[in-house]
Write a protein that holds these residues in place. Structure first.
Motif, short mmCIF file in Angstrom:
data_model
loop_
_atom_site.label_atom_id
_atom_site.label_comp_id
_atom_site.label_asym_id
_atom_site.label_seq_id
_atom_site.Cartn_x
_atom_site.Cartn_y
_atom_site.Cartn_z
N THR A 486 -16.21 4.02 0.92
CA THR A 486 -17.27 4.57 1.48
C THR A 486 -18.45 3.63 1.42
OG1 THR A 486 -17.79 5.68 -0.67
CG2 THR A 486 -16.65 6.83 0.92
N SER A 487 -18.47 2.47 0.62
CA SER A 487 -19.61 1.64 0.53
C SER A 487 -19.67 0.53 1.67
CB SER A 487 -19.66 0.84 -0.86
OG SER A 487 -18.49 -0.21 -1.12
N ARG A 488 -18.45 0.56 2.34
CA ARG A 488 -18.17 -0.16 3.38
C ARG A 488 -18.38 0.36 4.68
NH1 ARG A 488 -16.04 -4.96 1.21
NH2 ARG A 488 -14.79 -4.72 -0.89
N GLY A 489 -18.15 1.70 4.75
CA GLY A 489 -18.27 2.19 6.16
C GLY A 489 -18.64 3.85 6.32
N GLY A 490 -19.03 4.31 4.83
CA GLY A 490 -19.17 5.88 4.79
C GLY A 490 -18.21 6.69 4.74
N VAL A 491 -18.32 8.09 4.72
CA VAL A 491 -17.24 8.72 4.47
C VAL A 491 -16.20 8.88 6.12
CG1 VAL A 491 -16.65 11.58 4.56
CG2 VAL A 491 -18.58 10.23 3.12
N ALA A 492 -16.72 8.64 7.12
CA ALA A 492 -15.89 8.57 8.27
C ALA A 492 -14.89 7.69 8.24
CB ALA A 492 -16.72 8.50 9.48
N LEU A 493 -15.33 6.68 7.65
CA LEU A 493 -14.34 5.24 7.69
C LEU A 493 -13.26 5.64 6.53
CD1 LEU A 493 -13.24 2.54 8.10
CD2 LEU A 493 -15.08 1.73 6.42
N ALA A 494 -13.73 6.21 5.53
CA ALA A 494 -12.78 6.53 4.51
C ALA A 494 -11.82 7.53 4.90
CB ALA A 494 -13.52 7.26 3.15
N ARG A 495 -12.37 8.54 5.43
CA ARG A 495 -11.50 9.70 5.90
C ARG A 495 -10.40 9.12 6.96
NH1 ARG A 495 -12.72 14.91 5.01
NH2 ARG A 495 -11.71 15.62 7.15
N MET A 496 -10.86 8.03 7.90
CA MET A 496 -9.89 7.43 8.81
C MET A 496 -8.78 6.68 8.10
SD MET A 496 -10.65 4.44 11.60
CE MET A 496 -10.57 3.35 10.63
N ILE A 497 -9.17 5.69 7.11
CA ILE A 497 -8.43 5.20 6.38
C ILE A 497 -7.34 5.76 5.47
CG2 ILE A 497 -8.29 3.34 4.71
CD1 ILE A 497 -9.08 2.09 7.11
N ALA A 498 -7.58 7.10 5.13
CA ALA A 498 -6.79 8.06 4.35
C ALA A 498 -5.86 8.26 5.37
CB ALA A 498 -7.62 9.14 3.80
N VAL A 499 -5.92 8.60 6.46
CA VAL A 499 -5.09 9.17 7.24
C VAL A 499 -4.06 7.74 7.76
CG1 VAL A 499 -4.46 9.91 9.73
CG2 VAL A 499 -6.57 10.83 8.60
N LEU A 500 -4.66 6.77 7.70
CA LEU A 500 -3.85 5.29 8.27
C LEU A 500 -2.95 5.13 7.00
CD1 LEU A 500 -5.18 2.14 9.78
CD2 LEU A 500 -3.99 2.00 7.49
N ASN A 501 -3.26 5.21 5.87
CA ASN A 501 -2.46 5.06 4.63
C ASN A 501 -1.59 5.97 4.42
OD1 ASN A 501 -3.43 2.50 3.85
ND2 ASN A 501 -5.20 3.47 3.04
N GLY A 502 -1.76 7.38 5.05
CA GLY A 502 -0.69 8.19 4.70
C GLY A 502 0.72 8.10 5.23
N PHE A 503 0.98 7.22 6.25
CA PHE A 503 2.06 7.19 6.97
C PHE A 503 2.97 6.04 7.30
CE2 PHE A 503 -0.48 10.90 8.06
CZ PHE A 503 0.49 12.00 8.05
N LEU A 504 2.87 5.36 6.10
CA LEU A 504 3.22 3.95 6.44
C LEU A 504 4.76 3.71 5.74
CD1 LEU A 504 -0.11 1.91 5.58
CD2 LEU A 504 0.76 2.56 7.75
N PRO A 505 5.46 2.77 6.38
CA PRO A 505 6.88 2.60 5.61
C PRO A 505 6.72 1.66 4.21
CG PRO A 505 6.49 1.16 7.62
CD PRO A 505 5.31 2.13 7.50
N ASN A 506 7.26 1.90 3.27
CA ASN A 506 7.44 0.98 1.87
C ASN A 506 5.98 0.99 1.42
OD1 ASN A 506 10.31 0.62 2.28
ND2 ASN A 506 9.84 -1.18 3.70
N ALA A 507 5.24 2.14 1.72
CA ALA A 507 3.83 2.16 1.15
C ALA A 507 3.41 3.48 0.65
CB ALA A 507 2.65 1.64 2.08
N ILE A 508 3.26 3.40 -0.57
CA ILE A 508 2.83 4.65 -1.09
C ILE A 508 1.28 5.12 -1.29
CG2 ILE A 508 3.12 6.07 -3.48
CD1 ILE A 508 5.28 4.17 -4.34
N PRO A 509 0.92 6.31 -0.69
CA PRO A 509 -0.56 6.56 -0.47
C PRO A 509 -1.01 6.57 -2.07
CG PRO A 509 0.81 8.15 0.92
CD PRO A 509 1.94 7.16 0.21
N TYR A 510 -2.08 6.12 -2.29
CA TYR A 510 -2.72 5.62 -3.76
C TYR A 510 -4.22 6.01 -3.59
CZ TYR A 510 -4.40 3.01 -7.50
OH TYR A 510 -4.72 2.15 -8.67
#
Length: 659
Positions: A486-510
Motif C-alpha cells: 500500500t505504501s507503493r500504490g495504495g489500496v487499489a494496487l494492493a487489491r490488484m496484486i492480491a488477485v494477481l498472486n491468487g492464481f499462480l502455478p507453483n506459488a502459494i498466496p502469502y
C-alpha cells in the motif's frame, strides 16, 4: 490434537478432558469464569466471528464485551467448526494459503482503553483463526515467538530475532486472562494455539534461528567461544568494509575472495576482532561469570566494563549492501577454524571474525565443526516439534548454513514429522532447484522483489518461469521484511496484486499480517526499502497494532479469491498455464483446456484506463463471465461488451474472466 473437542463438551466432559490437552484445560478454565461479567475488554468487532450477541457497547469498529463469556463462545464455535475439517499429514501446497503472523503484533490491542497497546498473545491468536479460514489459510507461519533480548534494543521493544533462548517463549505472549490458571504454562498456551489450528486444518510453522543469536545470548554464559567478539572501541560505527573494486549488492563467490581480502579497509576491519573472554583472560572471565550469577548483573555488560570487549553486531553477507548493521544480534560460530580458501589471506594470529564469506558456511565450510553447538541447534528443532506439536519451520538465513548441518537438521525433523513443512528464506527463484534438492518444500523466492518495482517486463518474466519451478514459492506483494504494498500504490494496487498472486502455478498466496486490513506501516524494511531510511515505526522493533477497526478491509476479497479458486482446482494446472500477449500497461495470464478458459487481466497503470480484447481466448460455445473484480465498488460490465469480447480495465484494476 484433541479430537474430543470436535463435540462440544459438557462441564462434566470438560473436567475429564482437563488432563488431556492444554486447549481443553484452557477451555475448561474459561468456562469456569463464564459468570464473570466484570472483566471487560474492548476488542475489534471483526474478531467477533461467532456472532457473540451480549455486546455492551459499540464504538468505531470496536466492541466492549465481558472477556470470559466472549472467549467461551468462540471456543464453543471452534469445537463446532472442527467437524468440517480433517487434518491431513501431507499438505497440498497447490491448495494452500500462508498467513505470516508476528503474534505480539497481530493481536495487539488496547483492550482496556488506557492508551497503551497490550501485546498480542497466543490466546488472542485463537480468536483470529476463523478469519484466517475465511481467507483460505491452511498454513500459519509464526515469526519468532521465543524469548528475545531487551538490551541493545532496536526501537522501543526490540526485535524478536534477537533470540536470547531458543528453548523459552516470549513471556509477553502470555495472556493475563489466564493469570489465575496456576496449572498452565506458557508452553501450554502455545500448544493450545497449535491444537486450535489443527482443529481447523491449519498447519503451524515457526521461525527457527540457527545462524544468529542475541548479543547477550544465554549461550554466552557457558560458551562465549560460540560467538564473535570485538574490542569496545570498534563498536561505534562497526560495519563490514566497503569493497570499491566490486559492485553494489554483490554475492561473495569464491572468485571474489582475493579482491575482498586485499581491499583497502579489510585489514583494519579484521583487526577489530578479539579472542573470546575465556581465552583472553580465563581467570577474570570466571570471576565475572560468578559475579553475574550472584548479583544478577548483565554478564555482557560486565565483560564490556572489565575486559574491554563485546559481541560483534551482525551484518549482511552481501558485498556493498546498504542494509544497516543488526546491532542487537551476533553470528554463531559454527566452525572452530577458517575455510582453507582464506588461510593464506589472513594473519596466523587472526582472532575469530565475521566477513561476507565466513557468514556463508554453505560456500565456505571449515574443517572443524562446532559439534556441541550443532547438536544444540538440532535439539532446538526437536524441542519445538515435541513440545508444541508444530508442523515445520522456516529456517532463518538457512541458505548460508553448512550443508552437513542442514542435512542433519532436516533428517531429525523428518524423523519426527515426515511431512514437515520446511521453508527456505532464499530470495530468488533462480535457486529453486538447489532449495528443493536440500529438502525444502517451500521457498520465499522472487515475488517480493518483483513487487518492489512493478514493471510489465519483470512481471511477465516472473510469470513465465513459475511453471518450471521445482519448489513452491511465496506469491506475495510484501513480506515481514519489506515495505507494505500500500505504501507503493495504495489500496487499489494492493487489491490488484492480491488477485494477481491468487492464481499462480507453483506459488502459494502469502498474506503478511496486516495486509488483510490494508496496513501501510511495515514490520520491517530490510528488503526493497522505499523510506529513504526514514525513522518510522516498524512492528519488528516498536509496540504497534494493526488497525482492525477499519470499515473496509481486504478480507472479503481474499475470501472471495479462496472460494472462487476452490471451484477452479481442476483447471489450474501448471501445464495449462500461459502468459498472454497484452496491450501496454496490461499483464494477462490464464489457464485453458478444451472445455474451459480462465483469463486474468491486470492494469499496472495507476492513472490510465486500458481497453483490451478477450477474443483470442474465447470458447465459442460459452459466454464470458466475471469471476473476480478487484475494485471495491464494481461497475458491472455489460453483457454486450462481454459478447463483443471488449473489456475496459480501470487504473490498478484486476478482473478474472471465465468461459
Amino acid at each position: 490434537m484433541n479430537t474430543k473437542l470436535h463435540n462440544h463438551p459438557s462441564e462434566q466432559q470438560a473436567m475429564v478432558l482437563e488432563d488431556l490437552s492444554p486447549l481443553a484445560r484452557i477451555s475448561s478454565f474459561i468456562r469456569s469464569r463464564i459468570s464473570d461479567n466484570t472483566t471487560l475488554v474492548w476488542l475489534p468487532a471483526v474478531w467477533n466471528t461467532c456472532g457473540y450477541a451480549d455486546i455492551l457497547e459499540v464504538k468505531q469498529g470496536e466492541i466492549l464485551v465481558a472477556a470470559y463469556p466472549f472467549l467461551d463462545a468462540h471456543l464453543e464455535q471452534l469445537g463446532r467448526d472442527a467437524h468440517r475439517y480433517h487434518l491431513e499429514e501431507a499438505t497440498n501446497l497447490d491448495e494452500s494459503v500462508i498467513y505470516s503472523s508476528l503474534v505480539r503484533y497481530s493481536t495487539a490491542w488496547d483492550t482496556d482503553h488506557d492508551g497503551n497497546i497490550e501485546s498480542g498473545t497466543f490466546l488472542k491468536m485463537i480468536l483470529l483463526l476463523p478469519l484466517l479460514k475465511q481467507m483460505g489459510v491452511n498454513i500459519l507461519y509464526m515469526l519468532p515467538v521465543t524469548r528475545y533480548s531487551t538490551i541493545n534494543l532496536k526501537g522501543d521493544i526490540g526485535s524478536p530475532y534477537a533470540v536470547q533462548s531458543m528453548f523459552e517463549l516470549d513471556p509477553n505472549l502470555h495472556d493475563p486472562l489466564l493469570d489465575d490458571m496456576t496449572s498452565i504454562t506458557l508452553n501450554d498456551e502455545m500448544s493450545a494455539l497449535v491444537a486450535a489450528c489443527h482443529l481447523l486444518d491449519i498447519k503451524v510453522t515457526v521461525d527457527f534461528i540457527p545462524r544468529v543469536t542475541a548479543r547477550n545470548s544465554d549461550l554466552i554464559r557457558n560458551h562465549p567461544e560460540w560467538v564473535y567478539w570485538i574490542h569496545n572501541e570498534a563498536l561505534e560505527g562497526f560495519a563490514p568494509p566497503p569493497i570499491p573494486e566490486l559492485d553494489f549488492f554483490e554475492e561473495c563467490k569464491p572468485d571474489k575472495l582475493e579482491t575482498v581480502y586485499r581491499s583497502g579497509e579489510t585489514a583494519a576491519f579484521l583487526a577489530k576482532f578479539s579472542l573470546p573472554p575465556n581465552d583472553l583472560n580465563e581467570e577474570l572471565w570466571l570471576q565475572l561469570k560468578h559475579r553475574s550469577q550472584e548479583t544478577g548483573e548483565e554478564l555482557l555488560h560486565l565483560i564490556e566494563e572489565e575486559m574491554g570487549i563485546t559481541t560483534a553486531p551482525a551484518h549482511s553477507d552481501w558485498i556493498n549492501d546498504v542494509q544497516p548493521i543488526w546491532t542487537d544480534i551476533t553470528f554463531l560460530r559454527l566452525y572452530a577454524d577458517n575455510n582453507p580458501l582464506v588461510e593464506h589471506l589472513i594473519k596466523p594470529d587472526q582472532a575469530p571474525y565475521v566477513l561476507f564469506d565466513t557468514i556463508k558456511c554453505n560456500y565456505y565450510p571449515a574443517k572443524k565443526p562446532n559439534r556441541e553447538l550443532w547438536d544444540l541447534l538440532i535439539e532446538g528443532l526437536r524441542f519445538n516439534l515435541n513440545t508444541y506439536g508444530i508442523d515445520g519451520f522456516r529456517i532463518d538465513i538457512g541458505h548460508v548454513l553448512p550443508v552437513p548441518l542442514l542435512d542433519e537438521m532436516f533428517d531429525v525433523v523428518k524423523s519426527i514429522k515426515p511431512e514437515a513443512l520446511l521453508i527456505s528464506e532464499d530470495l530468488f527463484n533462480r535457486n529453486h532447484q538447489k532449495a528443493a534438492a536440500v529438502g525444502y518444500n517451500i521457498m520465499l523466492g522472487s515475488g517480493w522483489n518483483i513487487m518492489t518495482d512493478i514493471t510489465k517486463d519483470n512481471l511477465t518474466e516472473y510469470l513465465r518461469e513459475l511453471p518450471q519451478l521445482a519448489i513452491h514459492v511465496f506469491a506475495c506483494a510484501e513480506t515481514a521484511d519489506t515495505p507494505r504494498i500500500t505504501s507503493r500504490g495504495g489500496v487499489a494496487l494492493a487489491r490488484m496484486i492480491a488477485v494477481l498472486n491468487g492464481f499462480l502455478p507453483n506459488a502459494i498466496p502469502y498474506i503478511t499480517t496486516g495486509f488483510e486490513m490494508n496496513e501501510e506501516l511495515p514490520l520491517n524494511c530490510g528488503l526493497g526499502d522505499n523510506t529513504d531510511g526514514a525513522d518510522i515505526p516498524r512492528a519488528f522493533f516498536n509496540r504497534m497494532q494493526i488497525d482492525w477497526s477499519k470499515s473496509e478491509s481486504m478480507i472479503p476479497l481474499l475470501s472471495e479469491l479462496h472460494e472462487f479458486k476452490s471451484l477452479k482446482r481442476n483447471l489450474m494446472d501448471a501445464e495449462k498455464f500461459f502468459v498472454a500477449e497484452s496491450p501496454e500497461h496490461v499483464v494477462m495470464y490464464g489457464y485453458m483446456d478444451e472445455e474451459e478458459r480462465l483469463i486474468c487481466c491486470f492494469n499496472l497503470s495507476g492513472d490510465q484506463a486500458v481497453e483490451l480484447s478477450l477474443a483470442p481466448f474465447r470458447n465459442v460455445d460459452a459466454a464470458w463471465k466475471v469471476g473476480i473484480d478487484s475494485h471495491f465498488r464494481q461497475e458491472q460490465l455489460s453483457s454486450a461488451a462481454l459478447s463483443a469480447n471488449k473489456v475496459k480495465l480501470q487504473p490498478y484494476q484486476a478482473i478474472i474472466f471465465t468461459c
